[in-house]
Write a protein that holds these residues in place. Structure first.
Motif, PDB file in Angstrom:
ATOM      1  N   ARG A  44       0.813  -1.214   0.000  1.00  0.00           N
ATOM      2  CA  ARG A  44       0.000   0.000   0.000  1.00  0.00           C
ATOM      3  C   ARG A  44       0.845   1.262   0.000  1.00  0.00           C
ATOM      4  O   ARG A  44       0.443   2.291  -0.528  1.00  0.00           O
ATOM      5  CB  ARG A  44      -0.922   0.018   1.225  1.00  0.00           C
ATOM      6  CG  ARG A  44      -2.159  -0.861   1.044  1.00  0.00           C
ATOM      7  CD  ARG A  44      -3.176  -0.556   2.102  1.00  0.00           C
ATOM      8  NE  ARG A  44      -3.419   0.867   2.232  1.00  0.00           N
ATOM      9  CZ  ARG A  44      -3.909   1.455   3.307  1.00  0.00           C
ATOM     10  NH1 ARG A  44      -4.223   0.722   4.353  1.00  0.00           N
ATOM     11  NH2 ARG A  44      -4.091   2.758   3.351  1.00  0.00           N
ATOM     12  N   LEU A  57      -5.645  -0.521  -3.601  1.00  0.00           N
ATOM     13  CA  LEU A  57      -5.523  -1.098  -2.252  1.00  0.00           C
ATOM     14  C   LEU A  57      -5.984  -0.089  -1.206  1.00  0.00           C
ATOM     15  O   LEU A  57      -6.583  -0.450  -0.188  1.00  0.00           O
ATOM     16  CB  LEU A  57      -4.070  -1.503  -1.978  1.00  0.00           C
ATOM     17  CG  LEU A  57      -3.568  -2.711  -2.773  1.00  0.00           C
ATOM     18  CD1 LEU A  57      -2.055  -2.844  -2.636  1.00  0.00           C
ATOM     19  CD2 LEU A  57      -4.253  -3.985  -2.303  1.00  0.00           C
ATOM     20  N   TYR A  58      -5.719   1.183  -1.473  1.00  0.00           N
ATOM     21  CA  TYR A  58      -6.170   2.223  -0.545  1.00  0.00           C
ATOM     22  C   TYR A  58      -7.700   2.297  -0.549  1.00  0.00           C
ATOM     23  O   TYR A  58      -8.338   2.305   0.516  1.00  0.00           O
ATOM     24  CB  TYR A  58      -5.558   3.572  -0.945  1.00  0.00           C
ATOM     25  CG  TYR A  58      -6.149   4.719  -0.161  1.00  0.00           C
ATOM     26  CD1 TYR A  58      -5.796   4.922   1.173  1.00  0.00           C
ATOM     27  CD2 TYR A  58      -7.098   5.568  -0.737  1.00  0.00           C
ATOM     28  CE1 TYR A  58      -6.360   5.942   1.916  1.00  0.00           C
ATOM     29  CE2 TYR A  58      -7.670   6.587  -0.004  1.00  0.00           C
ATOM     30  CZ  TYR A  58      -7.304   6.775   1.314  1.00  0.00           C
ATOM     31  OH  TYR A  58      -7.879   7.779   2.049  1.00  0.00           O
ATOM     32  N   ARG A  69      -9.153  -0.628   1.302  1.00  0.00           N
ATOM     33  CA  ARG A  69      -8.311  -0.965   2.469  1.00  0.00           C
ATOM     34  C   ARG A  69      -9.084  -1.647   3.594  1.00  0.00           C
ATOM     35  O   ARG A  69      -8.509  -2.379   4.386  1.00  0.00           O
ATOM     36  CB  ARG A  69      -7.616   0.299   3.000  1.00  0.00           C
ATOM     37  CG  ARG A  69      -8.565   1.369   3.522  1.00  0.00           C
ATOM     38  CD  ARG A  69      -7.804   2.664   3.739  1.00  0.00           C
ATOM     39  NE  ARG A  69      -8.681   3.747   4.177  1.00  0.00           N
ATOM     40  CZ  ARG A  69      -9.505   4.438   3.390  1.00  0.00           C
ATOM     41  NH1 ARG A  69      -9.578   4.143   2.095  1.00  0.00           N
ATOM     42  NH2 ARG A  69     -10.247   5.407   3.875  1.00  0.00           N
TER      43      ARG A  69
END
Ligand code: ADP
Length: 490
Positions: free
Chosen positions: A230, A242-243, A246
């Protein structure tokens, strides 16, 4: 729970790397905990058929939609060392899985997109309704997309998916043709950047991005690597996705097969030992020295076992060898590389040190020797540039061998520096350095060698600290059960 594993590998029948070990090891652990697990694999011609028991046809004719026609498949069933395996065999001119090796073909994306669609079609047609479908790496990442976009509307609305990314370097990149082939029309919808659109290639879709968006939970193989993907370039372009996702992404450390790696019963080592009595470990050191024609005497033996890949920090491995010799230690290397340049370099070192009785380089793959090295060495070095999880350090700890590692990925999650860790002293189990340079490596190695030479009692305590760690599938198994329970009740 009823869990289906969807993967391109499973040890020992179809193994290329660590992915295979995880699929087998996790399935075994989940079953030992009372869950029902089935593994679906392609039926490769190059599988280890001698490792499958009672292989027989279980579904004669499974028509799988592909482009605007169907490919007929036969589904086989057999036991993989006690695990239930289903093997999908397509009958079509492409010969998807009858090519003599598992990977390495130009139509790779099509091969595994087809397999993924076929696996879901098999579940649908046979009325199998697992609580969780666990997919692995890009090869099966599209299952979540297919489940949500197609199979949800055909009676599979209760199935949940968990996806594990073992290697961010390979994400599954394809064009419109593959999307259409597996039944995902509306390319403009999927090509959007916030869906499957690849970050680097506007005309391609990215399978792994699909899993990040559609799977109920995504994991990678260690908590530290989850953070690295990340926050650093180790996400290989997936950092933003991915953020965004998350809240359903995390790291679960891989487990080690404690049956295969057990110094108490290991058939490849001459002297067995355990935490209660590690004295025979030193007889293994002598056996290793005998086998490799190394000098006997009072010196620590340091080893490297692993692929000689740039990922593993080959320049640091080479340096570790010369530095160990300079410090009066012995060094054993077991490894090989598919890259001729790297292999040639280590062959050159081997010839250069041919007469040296304090070191041995074994360039090749040798499972049996690896076991003897882990048992006989005092320390192993693992100076990786990146390492999603890493098994070497966990095997070393199990065998009472002190790991000297770079603080990256799973190495940082499993090895705690004897001098600088913030953990209680009895939980410190090795040596850790941070920068990928000679200074960092030397400082960690010199501390390890110094302790071995000057404070043998304390070195032995460090060894015992390591041996007491439990890096079996026990904890990761529980973590995955928790994830499955969480997504099941959402
Ligand atoms: P990776 O999956 O990146 O290769 P890991 O540390 O996760 O690295 O796993 C490597 C495994 O392969 C370990 O079990 C190691 O002992 C084994 N291994 C690697 N190279 C060799 C070799 N040349 N001979 C024997 N075993 C090897």
């Amino acid at each position: 729970m009823y869990i289906v594993m969807l993967a391109s590998e499973c040890a020992p029948v179809a193994k290329v790397g660590g992915l295979a070990d995880v699929v087998y090891g996790l399935s075994r652990e989940l079953e030992m905990r009372g869950n029902a697990v089935e593994i679906i694999l392609p039926k490769y011609d190059c599988m280890r058929y001698d490792q499958i028991w009672d292989l027989q046809v279980t579904y004669q004719d499974l028509p799988v939609p592909w482009h605007d026609y169907v490919i007929h498949c036969t589904v086989w069933f057999g036991f993989i060392h006690g695990r239930k395996g289903f093997f999908i065999e397509p009958h079509s001119p492409e010969n998807f899985f009858n090519r003599g090796s598992f990977y390495g073909f130009l139509d790779e994306a099509s091969r595994f997109a087809f397999f993924t669609r076929a696996a879901l079609e098999f579940l649908l047609k046979t009325g199998k309704r697992p609580d969780v479908i666990h997919t692995h790496d890009w090869q099966t990442a599209l299952a979540s997309v297919l489940l949500y976009e197609i199979y949800n509307h055909h009676g599979m609305e209760h199935q949940r998916t968990c996806h594990t990314i073992h290697n961010f370097k390979h994400q599954g990149i394809a064009g419109t043709d593959v999307l259409g082939a597996i039944g995902l029309a509306r390319p403009e919808y999927y090509f959007a950047q916030d869906r499957l659109g690849d970050n680097f290639n506007p005309t391609a879709i990215n399978f792994t991005k699909g899993a990040l968006l559609y799977a109920n939970f995504t994991t990678t193989v260690s908590p530290r690597h989850a953070w690295e993907t990340r926050h650093t370039d180790q996400g290989h372009g997936l950092g933003h996705a991915l953020y965004v996702h998350r809240h359903r992404f995390g790291g679960v450390l891989n487990g080690l097969d404690y049956d295969m790696w057990n110094p108490e019963t290991d058939p490849h080592i001459p002297h067995h030992y355990h935490a209660g009595n590690i004295q025979p470990k030193y007889d293994n050191k002598e056996a290793l020295r005998d086998r490799l024609w190394l000098r006997k005497g009072f010196s620590p033996l340091i080893a490297y076992v692993g692929r000689l890949d740039t990922q593993k920090g080959v320049h640091l491995i080479r340096h570790a060898l010369f530095y160990a010799l300079q410090q009066g230690a012995q060094f054993v290397l077991l490894g090989s590389s598919p890259e001729t340049g790297i292999n040639d370099d280590f062959w050159h070192v081997k010839h250069h040190l041919n007469d040296n009785h304090d070191c041995h380089l074994e360039i090749g793959y040798d499972e049996e020797l690896a076991h003897l090295i882990y048992a006989g060495a005092d320390m192993v070095v693992v100076p990786s540039l990146f390492e999603p999880c890493g098994l070497t350090q966990m095997i070393a700890l199990r065998y009472g061998t002190v790991p000297i590692v770079r603080a990256v990925g799973g190495l940082a999650d499993t090895v705690f520096d004897r001098d600088y860790s913030s953990r209680p002293v009895e939980q410190r189990n090795g040596y850790v350095f941070h920068e990928a340079d000679f200074e960092g490596l030397e400082s960690a190695m010199s501390r390890a060698i110094g302790l071995w030479n000057d404070y043998p009692g304390e070195f032995r305590e460090l060894v015992m600290n390591g041996i007491r760690y439990d890096y079996s599938w026990n904890h990761p198994g529980q973590n995955y059960v928790n994830i499955y329970e969480y997504i099941r009740h959402k």
